[in-house]
Every structure is written in C-alpha cells, then in structure tokens.
Write a protein that holds these residues in place. Structure first.
Motif, mmCIF file in Angstrom:
data_model
loop_
_atom_site.group_PDB
_atom_site.id
_atom_site.type_symbol
_atom_site.label_atom_id
_atom_site.label_comp_id
_atom_site.label_asym_id
_atom_site.label_seq_id
_atom_site.Cartn_x
_atom_site.Cartn_y
_atom_site.Cartn_z
ATOM 1 N N ILE A 8 0.724 -1.201 0.035
ATOM 2 C CA ILE A 8 -0.137 0.059 -0.082
ATOM 3 C C ILE A 8 0.900 1.232 0.018
ATOM 4 O O ILE A 8 0.664 2.093 -0.830
ATOM 5 N N LEU A 9 1.874 1.368 0.842
ATOM 6 C CA LEU A 9 2.847 2.437 0.821
ATOM 7 C C LEU A 9 3.645 2.584 -0.376
ATOM 8 O O LEU A 9 3.798 3.644 -0.812
ATOM 9 N N SER A 10 3.752 1.591 -1.209
ATOM 10 C CA SER A 10 4.289 1.823 -2.461
ATOM 11 C C SER A 10 3.479 2.524 -3.564
ATOM 12 O O SER A 10 4.086 3.140 -4.586
ATOM 13 N N ASN A 16 5.446 12.780 0.364
ATOM 14 C CA ASN A 16 6.685 12.955 1.393
ATOM 15 C C ASN A 16 6.874 12.105 2.367
ATOM 16 O O ASN A 16 5.753 11.403 2.886
ATOM 17 N N PRO A 17 7.922 11.914 3.024
ATOM 18 C CA PRO A 17 8.199 10.953 4.303
ATOM 19 C C PRO A 17 7.195 10.883 5.344
ATOM 20 O O PRO A 17 6.894 10.179 5.752
ATOM 21 N N THR A 19 3.963 12.211 5.089
ATOM 22 C CA THR A 19 2.970 11.526 4.852
ATOM 23 C C THR A 19 2.919 10.006 4.775
ATOM 24 O O THR A 19 1.946 9.284 5.523
ATOM 25 N N LEU A 20 4.030 9.433 4.337
ATOM 26 C CA LEU A 20 3.964 8.100 4.229
ATOM 27 C C LEU A 20 4.431 7.546 5.675
ATOM 28 O O LEU A 20 3.584 6.512 6.024
ATOM 29 N N THR A 21 4.922 7.917 6.616
ATOM 30 C CA THR A 21 4.989 7.649 8.155
ATOM 31 C C THR A 21 3.867 7.469 8.748
ATOM 32 O O THR A 21 3.310 6.446 9.441
ATOM 33 N N ASN A 22 2.924 8.782 8.738
ATOM 34 C CA ASN A 22 1.574 8.845 9.113
ATOM 35 C C ASN A 22 0.583 7.666 8.418
ATOM 36 O O ASN A 22 -0.032 7.201 9.463
ATOM 37 N N LEU A 23 0.580 7.407 7.316
ATOM 38 C CA LEU A 23 0.022 6.439 6.705
ATOM 39 C C LEU A 23 0.282 4.985 7.247
ATOM 40 O O LEU A 23 -0.461 4.124 7.633
#
Length: 131
Positions: A8-10, A16-17, A19-23
């Motif tokens: 999913i993260l891919s 930005n990092p 947003t990805l961290t929070n997701l």
C-alpha cells in the motif's frame, strides 16, 4: 511491517516521508494492524445536528474523551473528529491512537439556506509510540 502495508505504501511513492510515516502508523494500529484494512471512529454528529439529538441517548458521549476511549477500546485504526473534540483529549490520549482532523463539516450555526461550510487546514495529528 507486513507485506500488505509495504504494498500500500508503494502506491504513494511521490508523497513526502511524513505522509508515508503517518499512513504507515495508521495501517499498523488497532485490531486490523498490518492487514491493509482501516476502521476509523468518526465523530461529529453533536456539532452537525446539535448534541442533544446525537448524545442524549448515551449521556457519557457528551464528554469528548469518551469518544477517544471508545475508539481505543474498539481497536480502531484512528479517531477522526473536528478540532475541538481532538483538542479535548489529544494530550490525555497522546500516542494511544492516531488522530485525524475532520475538516469538512456542517453545523447548525448557519441557516440551511446558507450551505457554506467552515474551512480548516487538515492535519494528521502527530502520533508517537509511548514507552
């Protein structure tokens, strides 16, 4: 991190990092952690339709902290609500559940003939693991 969460993260490689961290935090929290599925507790009915119509059948719901406790006990991935509700319990429940600001809402402060909604910056509140 599970294969499903990595997949999913891919899909969000250009984000930005932060947003990805929070997701990732959202996807790895609660009873559905790691499955790629998300259940959030959204609360705003007390603002949209007046608190009595929403909370009177369950008086503890008048306390904004009750909703934090409900989301945590249910194992939700996140709790989403208007700013005032989040501010009421953000310090007390810091690190226990991801928080999402519900920015679009309708309130009973304006006449129904004026549908203009209040606009607010949307944030995914910071969330850090407690030790």
């Amino acid at each position: 991190m599970t294969h499903r969460v990595k997949e999913i993260l891919s899909w969000y490689g250009s984000d930005n990092p932060g947003t990805l961290t929070n997701l990732a935090r959202l996807l790895n929290h609660g009873k559905l952690a790691g499955t790629g599925k998300v259940v959030m507790l959204p609360v705003d009915q007390g603002f949209e339709h007046g608190p009595a119509s929403s909370f009177a059948p369950n008086p503890p719901a008048y306390d904004p902290r009750y909703h934090f406790e409900l989301a945590i006990a249910a194992g939700c991935n996140a709790y989403t609500a208007p700013l005032g509700f989040l501010e009421a319990g953000a310090r007390e429940f810091a690190g226990e559940i991801p928080l999402i600001l519900k920015a679009n809402n309708h309130d009973v402060l304006l006449a129904e003939s004026d549908p203009t909604q209040a606009l607010t910056d949307c944030h995914f509140f910071g969330w850090a693991d407690r030790q």
